[in-house]
Design a protein around this motif. Structure first.
Motif, PDB file in Angstrom:
ATOM      1  N   ARG A   1      45.720  33.954  43.320  1.00 34.11           N
ATOM      2  CA  ARG A   1      46.003  32.901  44.294  1.00 34.11           C
ATOM      3  C   ARG A   1      44.845  31.908  44.421  1.00 34.11           C
ATOM      4  NH1 ARG A   1      47.859  34.813  50.074  1.00 34.11           N
ATOM      5  NH2 ARG A   1      46.406  36.371  49.374  1.00 34.11           N
ATOM      6  N   GLU A   2      43.613  32.394  44.434  1.00 35.85           N
ATOM      7  CA  GLU A   2      42.468  31.514  44.691  1.00 35.85           C
ATOM      8  C   GLU A   2      41.853  30.915  43.430  1.00 35.85           C
ATOM      9  OE1 GLU A   2      39.667  33.355  47.391  1.00 35.85           O
ATOM     10  OE2 GLU A   2      41.306  34.410  48.377  1.00 35.85           O
TER      11      GLU A   2
ATOM     12  N   ASN B   1      38.964  42.574  42.831  1.00 37.90           N
ATOM     13  CA  ASN B   1      39.068  41.477  43.792  1.00 37.90           C
ATOM     14  C   ASN B   1      37.856  41.408  44.720  1.00 37.90           C
ATOM     15  OD1 ASN B   1      39.535  43.779  45.287  1.00 37.90           O
ATOM     16  ND2 ASN B   1      41.316  42.971  46.355  1.00 37.90           N
TER      17      ASN B   1
ATOM     18  N   HIS C   1      41.497  36.881  46.398  1.00 38.28           N
ATOM     19  CA  HIS C   1      42.753  37.017  45.668  1.00 38.28           C
ATOM     20  C   HIS C   1      42.597  36.275  44.341  1.00 38.28           C
ATOM     21  CE1 HIS C   1      44.736  38.634  49.219  1.00 38.28           C
ATOM     22  NE2 HIS C   1      44.108  37.694  49.904  1.00 38.28           N
TER      23      HIS C   1
END
Length: 170
Positions: free
Chosen positions: A114-115, A135, A111
């Motif tokens: 998010r990451e 991704n 992600h």
């Protein structure tokens, strides 16, 4: 110098539609100011600056900003015993990663926001990442440093090329 056997080569650019909407949206503000104040002779905004400043801002943000984003590219090359990553214009020369320093590697789906906080040259809890869009990629685990993620539109081919290059050992 003999030409090395290239097992994998990929060049990526930013292609997210929403990113180009933002970049061109910001640039259009400076285009509007340039047209309004310099070409039409009116003022731009409630407290207009000098036309020289408008021209300078137009060149930097109206032209330079989109050209800068368009010029960015991530090039990944796998050769026997070595992986090279170059994120132009930040890397003038490719970052060379000797594959003997790679303990393990895996093809992953991740992600980006998010990451790693998005795309580009990014740092996150899982280490560093070079990615442009998508991704998927290959995460390299080293003996002596945090992991490195190489984003790819062809993650399976990149993974296989690293496997072959690691076996060949230059």
């Amino acid at each position: 110098m003999a030409e090395q056997n290239i097992l994998f080569w990929e060049r990526q650019r930013f292609k997210q539609f929403w990113l180009w909407v933002v970049v061109l949206g910001v640039a259009s503000i400076f285009w509007g100011g340039f047209v309004s104040q310099v070409l039409l002779g009116g003022g731009f905004g409630n407290n207009p600056v000098y036309s020289v400043q408008v021209v300078l801002l137009f060149v930097l943000m109206g032209l330079g900003f989109p050209i800068f984003f368009y010029s960015m590219k991530l090039t990944t090359v796998v050769q026997p015993g070595e992986l090279q990553v170059r994120f132009w214009p930040f890397h003038l020369r490719p970052k060379r990663i000797p594959l003997h320093s790679v303990r393990d590697y895996e093809r992953i789906t991740y992600h980006p926001i998010r990451e790693y906080g998005g795309w580009g040259i990014r740092w996150g809890f899982r280490g560093k990442a070079y990615n442009m869009s998508g991704n998927e990629g290959v995460q390299l685990h080293f003996y002596n440093r945090k992991p490195l993620l190489i984003g790819s539109q062809n993650a399976e081919k990149l993974f296989e090329a690293i496997r072959q290059a690691k076996e060949m050992k230059g």
